[in-house]
Design an enzyme around this catalytic site. Structure first.
Site, PDB file in Angstrom:
ATOM      1  N   LEU A 176      49.435  37.046  47.060  1.00  0.00           N
ATOM      2  CA  LEU A 176      48.340  37.079  46.105  1.00  0.00           C
ATOM      3  C   LEU A 176      47.319  38.079  46.620  1.00  0.00           C
ATOM      4  O   LEU A 176      47.079  38.160  47.828  1.00  0.00           O
ATOM      5  CB  LEU A 176      47.670  35.703  45.972  1.00  0.00           C
ATOM      6  CG  LEU A 176      48.491  34.562  45.367  1.00  0.00           C
ATOM      7  CD1 LEU A 176      47.667  33.277  45.371  1.00  0.00           C
ATOM      8  CD2 LEU A 176      48.938  34.899  43.955  1.00  0.00           C
ATOM      9  N   ASP A 177      46.720  38.851  45.716  1.00  0.00           N
ATOM     10  CA  ASP A 177      45.689  39.792  46.128  1.00  0.00           C
ATOM     11  C   ASP A 177      44.537  39.046  46.783  1.00  0.00           C
ATOM     12  O   ASP A 177      44.305  37.861  46.523  1.00  0.00           O
ATOM     13  CB  ASP A 177      45.170  40.583  44.924  1.00  0.00           C
ATOM     14  CG  ASP A 177      46.230  41.493  44.321  1.00  0.00           C
ATOM     15  OD1 ASP A 177      47.181  41.857  45.045  1.00  0.00           O
ATOM     16  OD2 ASP A 177      46.101  41.833  43.134  1.00  0.00           O
ATOM     17  N   GLN A 178      43.794  39.748  47.607  1.00  0.00           N
ATOM     18  CA  GLN A 178      42.703  39.130  48.364  1.00  0.00           C
ATOM     19  C   GLN A 178      41.739  38.347  47.464  1.00  0.00           C
ATOM     20  O   GLN A 178      41.332  37.236  47.805  1.00  0.00           O
ATOM     21  CB  GLN A 178      41.929  40.205  49.125  1.00  0.00           C
ATOM     22  CG  GLN A 178      40.729  39.657  49.899  1.00  0.00           C
ATOM     23  CD  GLN A 178      40.096  40.695  50.783  1.00  0.00           C
ATOM     24  OE1 GLN A 178      40.754  41.639  51.238  1.00  0.00           O
ATOM     25  NE2 GLN A 178      38.807  40.552  51.050  1.00  0.00           N
ATOM     26  N   ARG A 206      46.853  42.746  36.867  1.00  0.00           N
ATOM     27  CA  ARG A 206      45.593  43.486  36.752  1.00  0.00           C
ATOM     28  C   ARG A 206      45.773  44.785  35.963  1.00  0.00           C
ATOM     29  O   ARG A 206      44.935  45.141  35.130  1.00  0.00           O
ATOM     30  CB  ARG A 206      45.042  43.761  38.153  1.00  0.00           C
ATOM     31  CG  ARG A 206      44.706  42.481  38.912  1.00  0.00           C
ATOM     32  CD  ARG A 206      44.523  42.716  40.402  1.00  0.00           C
ATOM     33  NE  ARG A 206      43.366  43.561  40.674  1.00  0.00           N
ATOM     34  CZ  ARG A 206      43.066  44.002  41.894  1.00  0.00           C
ATOM     35  NH1 ARG A 206      43.839  43.706  42.930  1.00  0.00           N
ATOM     36  NH2 ARG A 206      41.999  44.756  42.073  1.00  0.00           N
TER      37      ARG A 206
END
Length: 224
Positions: free
Chosen positions: A56-58, A158
């Site tokens: 998962l992205d930060q 995104r």
């Protein structure tokens, strides 16, 4: 902040963490805190360190799956590779979206520049990337959307929000509208495991979404 306090599900094979927004999975090149640095907190009595099975992205919160030993890792990896794992995300987009549901089929490629660094962009010559989406509601010029990625490309949701639906995610500093926390949450994860019960976990929306979304009175049910 003990990582063990974020566990949503655990058994002898795997566990699912409700990853906090702002905490990276891998240690950044510049250093700093990360789940990778703190895997020792997540042994839960096992000698081996657990292995994160996806990323998962930060700034993305929600369900993050770990395997606890090599046999479990192989089984779960096979489920990912065969497309059996179901991931559901919620995102708040900074704009209105046409239609009620659909599928975004937009290949992605990495684009780099000396000035802006790198980012992912829609590119017909890139890697296949497919995301199903469903509008949950609209309010005040924003749209709540449920995303179900069928592939697992970097920054897929995104970019698909921005280029596929024409509205970036609120708080997304790269592809959306900067300012505040990024409103992207890995809400649900379903992982088949053969003759064992499937893992089926839902992570509650974090505090930064606000009470109107956390208690279900946000944009849902207010479609224009």
């Amino acid at each position: 902040m003990l990582l063990s306090s974020f566990i949503l599900f655990i058994d002898g094979e795997a566990f699912v963490m409700d990853k906090p927004a702002g905490l990276p999975v891998d240690t950044p090149k510049r250093g700093g805190d990360s789940i990778e640095r703190r895997l020792d907190e997540l042994r839960f009595g096992f000698k081996r360190l657990p292995t994160p099975m996806h990323r998962l992205d930060q700034d993305t919160s929600g369900c993050l799956l770990f395997a606890r030993h090599p046999a479990a890792r192989a089984k779960i990896q096979q489920a990912f590779e065969s497309g059996q794992v179901e991931k559901t995300y919620l995102a708040l987009l900074a704009g209105t979206v046409e239609g009620d549901e659909g599928e975004i089929d937009l290949p992605l490629a990495k684009k780099s520049s000396a000035e802006a660094g790198w980012r992912m962009v829609g590119d017909r010559a890139g890697q296949r990337a497919v995301t199903r989406w469903r509008k949950m509601g609209e309010k005040d010029g924003r749209t709540l959307v449920e995303f179900r990625p069928l592939t697992g490309r970097t920054h897929q949701i995104r970019v698909h929000a921005r280029e596929g639906l024409g509205a970036g995610i609120v708080g997304d500093r790269v592809y959306g509208v900067p300012g505040g926390s990024m409103m992207l949450h890995a809400q649900r994860l379903v992982v088949p495991r053969g003759n064992k019960p499937s893992i089926d976990v839902t992570a509650p929306l974090p505090d930064h979404w606000g009470e109107e979304y956390r208690n279900g009175t946000g944009t849902a049910g207010n479609s224009a």
